[in-house]
Design an enzyme around this catalytic site. Structure first.
Site, PDB file in Angstrom:
ATOM      1  N   THR A 131     -22.193  40.007  29.862  1.00  0.00           N
ATOM      2  CA  THR A 131     -21.459  41.276  29.952  1.00  0.00           C
ATOM      3  C   THR A 131     -20.018  40.967  30.334  1.00  0.00           C
ATOM      4  O   THR A 131     -19.774  40.320  31.359  1.00  0.00           O
ATOM      5  CB  THR A 131     -22.090  42.176  31.031  1.00  0.00           C
ATOM      6  OG1 THR A 131     -23.469  42.345  30.703  1.00  0.00           O
ATOM      7  CG2 THR A 131     -21.401  43.518  31.092  1.00  0.00           C
ATOM      8  N   GLU A 161     -26.701  42.448  26.195  1.00  0.00           N
ATOM      9  CA  GLU A 161     -28.139  42.542  26.454  1.00  0.00           C
ATOM     10  C   GLU A 161     -28.444  43.759  27.309  1.00  0.00           C
ATOM     11  O   GLU A 161     -27.814  43.969  28.335  1.00  0.00           O
ATOM     12  CB  GLU A 161     -28.608  41.247  27.151  1.00  0.00           C
ATOM     13  CG  GLU A 161     -30.094  41.173  27.318  1.00  0.00           C
ATOM     14  CD  GLU A 161     -30.834  41.538  26.030  1.00  0.00           C
ATOM     15  OE1 GLU A 161     -30.653  40.847  25.021  1.00  0.00           O
ATOM     16  OE2 GLU A 161     -31.586  42.536  26.034  1.00  0.00           O
ATOM     17  N   GLU A 165     -34.437  43.861  34.313  1.00  0.00           N
ATOM     18  CA  GLU A 165     -35.317  42.914  35.000  1.00  0.00           C
ATOM     19  C   GLU A 165     -36.575  43.653  35.437  1.00  0.00           C
ATOM     20  O   GLU A 165     -36.535  44.818  35.805  1.00  0.00           O
ATOM     21  CB  GLU A 165     -34.594  42.286  36.188  1.00  0.00           C
ATOM     22  CG  GLU A 165     -33.572  41.268  35.723  1.00  0.00           C
ATOM     23  CD  GLU A 165     -32.812  40.624  36.879  1.00  0.00           C
ATOM     24  OE1 GLU A 165     -33.397  40.437  37.946  1.00  0.00           O
ATOM     25  OE2 GLU A 165     -31.629  40.334  36.683  1.00  0.00           O
ATOM     26  N   LEU A 221     -20.734  48.033  29.247  1.00  0.00           N
ATOM     27  CA  LEU A 221     -20.206  48.529  30.534  1.00  0.00           C
ATOM     28  C   LEU A 221     -20.495  50.014  30.668  1.00  0.00           C
ATOM     29  O   LEU A 221     -20.884  50.509  31.734  1.00  0.00           O
ATOM     30  CB  LEU A 221     -18.687  48.303  30.621  1.00  0.00           C
ATOM     31  CG  LEU A 221     -18.187  46.877  30.787  1.00  0.00           C
ATOM     32  CD1 LEU A 221     -16.673  46.876  30.985  1.00  0.00           C
ATOM     33  CD2 LEU A 221     -18.858  46.178  31.959  1.00  0.00           C
ATOM     34  N   GLY A 273     -29.430  48.330  43.336  1.00  0.00           N
ATOM     35  CA  GLY A 273     -29.025  46.946  43.596  1.00  0.00           C
ATOM     36  C   GLY A 273     -29.016  46.215  42.270  1.00  0.00           C
ATOM     37  O   GLY A 273     -28.882  46.824  41.221  1.00  0.00           O
ATOM     38  N   CYS A 276     -26.152  43.688  38.139  1.00  0.00           N
ATOM     39  CA  CYS A 276     -25.347  44.295  37.071  1.00  0.00           C
ATOM     40  C   CYS A 276     -24.625  45.584  37.435  1.00  0.00           C
ATOM     41  O   CYS A 276     -23.434  45.703  37.180  1.00  0.00           O
ATOM     42  CB  CYS A 276     -26.213  44.529  35.850  1.00  0.00           C
ATOM     43  SG  CYS A 276     -26.751  42.999  35.102  1.00  0.00           S
ATOM     44  N   PHE A 338     -34.520  43.388  44.510  1.00  0.00           N
ATOM     45  CA  PHE A 338     -33.738  44.610  44.306  1.00  0.00           C
ATOM     46  C   PHE A 338     -34.551  45.701  43.624  1.00  0.00           C
ATOM     47  O   PHE A 338     -34.199  46.874  43.669  1.00  0.00           O
ATOM     48  CB  PHE A 338     -32.418  44.311  43.580  1.00  0.00           C
ATOM     49  CG  PHE A 338     -32.493  44.257  42.078  1.00  0.00           C
ATOM     50  CD1 PHE A 338     -32.278  45.398  41.311  1.00  0.00           C
ATOM     51  CD2 PHE A 338     -32.773  43.071  41.422  1.00  0.00           C
ATOM     52  CE1 PHE A 338     -32.337  45.348  39.927  1.00  0.00           C
ATOM     53  CE2 PHE A 338     -32.837  43.013  40.040  1.00  0.00           C
ATOM     54  CZ  PHE A 338     -32.621  44.155  39.290  1.00  0.00           C
ATOM     55  N   LYS A 339     -35.652  45.302  42.986  1.00  0.00           N
ATOM     56  CA  LYS A 339     -36.586  46.283  42.413  1.00  0.00           C
ATOM     57  C   LYS A 339     -37.933  45.596  42.262  1.00  0.00           C
ATOM     58  O   LYS A 339     -38.029  44.375  42.451  1.00  0.00           O
ATOM     59  CB  LYS A 339     -36.078  46.818  41.077  1.00  0.00           C
ATOM     60  CG  LYS A 339     -36.019  45.754  39.989  1.00  0.00           C
ATOM     61  CD  LYS A 339     -35.287  46.226  38.759  1.00  0.00           C
ATOM     62  CE  LYS A 339     -36.149  47.097  37.889  1.00  0.00           C
ATOM     63  NZ  LYS A 339     -35.621  47.159  36.492  1.00  0.00           N
ATOM     64  N   ARG A 346     -30.309  39.698  43.957  1.00  0.00           N
ATOM     65  CA  ARG A 346     -28.858  39.889  43.919  1.00  0.00           C
ATOM     66  C   ARG A 346     -28.501  41.352  44.189  1.00  0.00           C
ATOM     67  O   ARG A 346     -29.040  42.245  43.558  1.00  0.00           O
ATOM     68  CB  ARG A 346     -28.306  39.416  42.564  1.00  0.00           C
ATOM     69  CG  ARG A 346     -28.385  37.898  42.417  1.00  0.00           C
ATOM     70  CD  ARG A 346     -27.886  37.421  41.078  1.00  0.00           C
ATOM     71  NE  ARG A 346     -28.798  37.758  39.999  1.00  0.00           N
ATOM     72  CZ  ARG A 346     -28.588  37.446  38.720  1.00  0.00           C
ATOM     73  NH1 ARG A 346     -27.494  36.796  38.369  1.00  0.00           N
ATOM     74  NH2 ARG A 346     -29.463  37.759  37.796  1.00  0.00           N
TER      75      ARG A 346
HETATM   76  P1  NAD Z   1     -27.594  33.898  35.846  1.00  0.00           P
HETATM   77  O1  NAD Z   1     -26.668  33.571  36.942  1.00  0.00           O
HETATM   78  O2  NAD Z   1     -29.045  34.106  36.141  1.00  0.00           O
HETATM   79  O3  NAD Z   1     -27.520  32.776  34.709  1.00  0.00           O
HETATM   80  C1  NAD Z   1     -26.341  32.239  34.218  1.00  0.00           C
HETATM   81  C2  NAD Z   1     -26.566  30.747  34.013  1.00  0.00           C
HETATM   82  O4  NAD Z   1     -25.444  30.213  33.308  1.00  0.00           O
HETATM   83  C3  NAD Z   1     -26.672  29.946  35.305  1.00  0.00           C
HETATM   84  O5  NAD Z   1     -27.923  29.280  35.357  1.00  0.00           O
HETATM   85  C4  NAD Z   1     -25.499  28.962  35.234  1.00  0.00           C
HETATM   86  O6  NAD Z   1     -25.795  27.693  35.775  1.00  0.00           O
HETATM   87  C5  NAD Z   1     -25.276  28.881  33.748  1.00  0.00           C
HETATM   88  N1  NAD Z   1     -23.942  28.414  33.379  1.00  0.00           N
HETATM   89  C6  NAD Z   1     -22.737  28.819  33.856  1.00  0.00           C
HETATM   90  N2  NAD Z   1     -21.746  28.144  33.242  1.00  0.00           N
HETATM   91  C7  NAD Z   1     -22.321  27.302  32.349  1.00  0.00           C
HETATM   92  C8  NAD Z   1     -21.825  26.354  31.415  1.00  0.00           C
HETATM   93  N3  NAD Z   1     -20.515  26.166  31.245  1.00  0.00           N
HETATM   94  N4  NAD Z   1     -22.710  25.630  30.684  1.00  0.00           N
HETATM   95  C9  NAD Z   1     -24.039  25.824  30.827  1.00  0.00           C
HETATM   96  N5  NAD Z   1     -24.579  26.717  31.703  1.00  0.00           N
HETATM   97  C10 NAD Z   1     -23.719  27.451  32.440  1.00  0.00           C
HETATM   98  O7  NAD Z   1     -27.003  35.207  35.151  1.00  0.00           O
HETATM   99  P2  NAD Z   1     -27.803  36.305  34.303  1.00  0.00           P
HETATM  100  O8  NAD Z   1     -28.417  37.318  35.203  1.00  0.00           O
HETATM  101  O9  NAD Z   1     -28.633  35.622  33.275  1.00  0.00           O
HETATM  102  O10 NAD Z   1     -26.584  37.046  33.587  1.00  0.00           O
HETATM  103  C11 NAD Z   1     -25.875  36.423  32.541  1.00  0.00           C
HETATM  104  C12 NAD Z   1     -24.973  37.472  31.897  1.00  0.00           C
HETATM  105  O11 NAD Z   1     -25.779  38.508  31.331  1.00  0.00           O
HETATM  106  C13 NAD Z   1     -24.030  38.157  32.880  1.00  0.00           C
HETATM  107  O12 NAD Z   1     -22.826  38.436  32.230  1.00  0.00           O
HETATM  108  C14 NAD Z   1     -24.757  39.465  33.190  1.00  0.00           C
HETATM  109  O13 NAD Z   1     -23.873  40.485  33.563  1.00  0.00           O
HETATM  110  C15 NAD Z   1     -25.402  39.776  31.877  1.00  0.00           C
HETATM  111  N6  NAD Z   1     -26.610  40.617  31.967  1.00  0.00           N
HETATM  112  C16 NAD Z   1     -27.520  40.424  32.952  1.00  0.00           C
HETATM  113  C17 NAD Z   1     -28.682  41.196  32.998  1.00  0.00           C
HETATM  114  C18 NAD Z   1     -29.713  41.004  34.080  1.00  0.00           C
HETATM  115  O14 NAD Z   1     -30.588  41.855  34.201  1.00  0.00           O
HETATM  116  N7  NAD Z   1     -29.654  39.946  34.867  1.00  0.00           N
HETATM  117  C19 NAD Z   1     -28.914  42.167  32.005  1.00  0.00           C
HETATM  118  C20 NAD Z   1     -27.979  42.312  30.996  1.00  0.00           C
HETATM  119  C21 NAD Z   1     -26.834  41.526  30.973  1.00  0.00           C
END
Ligand code: NAD
Length: 470
Positions: A131, A161, A165, A221, A273, A276, A338-339, A346
């Protein structure tokens, strides 16, 4: 463009892991490799205990791992081999510098993009899965074009995405929609169709929406802002309910029956929480103020402010109900994630609440079915503060069951809506608690009249504490 045969996902987190595992599960002809620089995380993805808990995830991963689903720390190799790359790295709120506390930190997206440019020896589709603020794809394109080798071309897509979760696998199997944004050039549109063809292996074409790049980036967003806004709206009403004798569940039901409003996401609670909502709202606030739209920024900021207010209001209510002091009292906190149905902590409301309890010198006993003790200690410890970890360890106790947490407690505080909290033997819990025994239901999930019959003093968000006695 030829169909996709080889996908690399950069980032093996809560999004990259489940999303790309599901692609491998649904598309046996595509080789999918999920990469991360965090070796421990990759090791866990290759083990029997996956690094994240999601209902249904084990089955998906275990059935395709080693066949067309792989995990690796060798990011460069898999970038080179791939014809499509998902950038699914973290985009947390900036901690310092310009926009601190508001703007998204795009350092990880930029590092991944630079890596793609530097090591690619063939043309690729690069997909923003993270995001990001609107127009990030423009910066990614500038970096890719300035750093790539001759004859290598990149098409950039935005494919945010929308999984939640706790229900990630069913959301990915059967999404309300998949959104793919591209530049409106001929090659952009071809790349967009190529990614759409991947999803079309299991998602009806009419649920795959194609837009321009900026609409797609902003839609993510906007969707999170609208969802968080509904929660803050019902939470604001919960305060009015408590003051008037209205019941927030009844109000939500009555409003939700209006098809223009709809019933989903109208559950009052201790506050939202997760990684996101807060981050994305603040990101939108920052974007709006950067675009010189202060009224728009202020409007969305209020959604965040209301969420902070709700957490503080709940804490203040607990302290005042416990005769204005919780010093040395034992507070049992049920739930830390958080849920429900996730181990993710987080921005969990539990963290804010427990830190306030510790400041008031309470003893806090915590039980969560899916969160490890070490994660709880880490979340409650202030980084860089000397001896803080030891102080935290002194104030809190991590328990193996709700019963253990509740033993000799003065109050039971429900923070996460785990189903098992409905099934507990509350007669037993009551017997073991200090009297008067208080229950604070931050999720409106317990049978308050039944608990009152047992003898508990019950406080539920959005409901008058004297409910049922009048
Ligand atoms: P996360 O922190 O769980 O995972 C991100 C991973 O990327 C980490 O394991 C980190 O080590 C890795 N990483 C960072 N830089 C890297 C690089 N240069 N090379 C290889 N690996 C690298 O984060 P997440 O919850 O999976 O979220 C990822 C994105 O998706 C964010 O932008 C978030 O806003 C978005 N998003 C999250 C959710 C959710 O429910 N968690 C839902 C929709 C969108």
């Amino acid at each position: 463009m030829a169909p996709i045969k080889n996908i690399c996902c950069i980032g093996a987190g809560y999004v990259g892991g489940p999303t790309c595992a599901v692609i491998a599960y649904k598309c046996h002809d595509i080789k999918v490799t999920i990469c991360d620089i965090n070796a421990q995380r990759i090791e866990a993805w290759m083990s029997d205990k996956l690094p994240i808990y999601e209902p249904g995830l084990d089955e998906v991963v275990f059935s395709r791992r080693g066949k067309n689903l792989f995990f690796s720390t060798d990011v460069d190799k898999h970038i080179q081999e791939a014809d499509l790359i998902f950038v699914s790295v973290n985009t947390p709120t900036k901690k310092k510098g310009l926009g601190a506390g508001m703007a998204a930190d795009l350092a990880y997206v930029e590092a991944a993009t630079r890596r793609i440019a530097q090591v690619s020896t063939s043309s690729k589709i690069v997909v923003e899965k993270s995001t990001v603020p609107c127009r990030t794809a423009e910066s990614m394109r500038a970096i890719l074009e300035a750093n790539c080798t001759a004859n290598v071309k990149f098409d950039i897509l935005s494919n945010p995405e929308f999984l939640a979760e706790g229900t990630a696998i069913s959301d990915l199997f059967n999404p309300d929609r998949v959104l793919i944004g591209s530049l409106q050039t001929e090659s952009g549109k071809i790349a967009q169709q190529t990614l759409a063809d991947v999803y079309a292996n299991w998602i009806p074409r009419e649920n795959i929406i194609t837009t321009n790049l900026w609409s797609s980036e902003l839609s993510k967003l906007a969707a999170n802002a609208l969802l968080a806004q509904r929660i803050s709206s019902i939470n604001a009403l919960s305060a009015v309910c408590e003051a008037t004798g209205a019941d927030v569940d009844e109000v939500a039901y009555a409003c939700g029956r209006d098809t223009r409003i709809g019933s989903k996401f109208l559950k009052a609670s201790v506050g939202f929480g997760g990684s996101c909502f807060q981050k994305d709202i603040l990101n939108l606030v920052y974007l709006s103020s950067q675009l010189n739209l202060p009224e728009v920024a202020e409007y969305w900021k209020q959604v965040y402010t209301m969420n902070e207010y709700q957490k503080n209001r709940f804490t203040r209510n607990i302290i005042s109900t416990l005769f204005n002091t919780i010093t040395n009292k034992k507070i049992a906190v049920l739930g830390f994630a958080f849920k429900k149905d996730t181990g993710d902590t987080r921005e969990s409301a539990a963290i804010t609440l427990i830190k306030s309890f510790m400041e008031e010198n309470a003893r806090v006993a915590i039980y969560d079915p899916k969160v490890d003790a070490e994660q709880i200690y880490m979340d409650l410890t202030e980084p860089g503060v000397v001896d803080n970890r030891k102080q935290v360890e002194k104030c809190i106790e991590i328990c193996g069951s709700a019963y253990e947490a509740a033993k000799d407690a003065d109050a039971l505080v429900v923070v996460t809506e785990w189903d098992e909290f409905r099934q507990l033997d509350y007669n037993l819990i009551y017997k073991d608690m200090h009297k008067p025994a208080f229950v604070f239901d931050g999720r409106l999930m317990l049978d308050a009249p039944k608990l009152r019959d047992i003898g508990f003093k019950v406080h539920v968000i959005g409901k008058n504490p004297l409910e049922g006695r009048a």
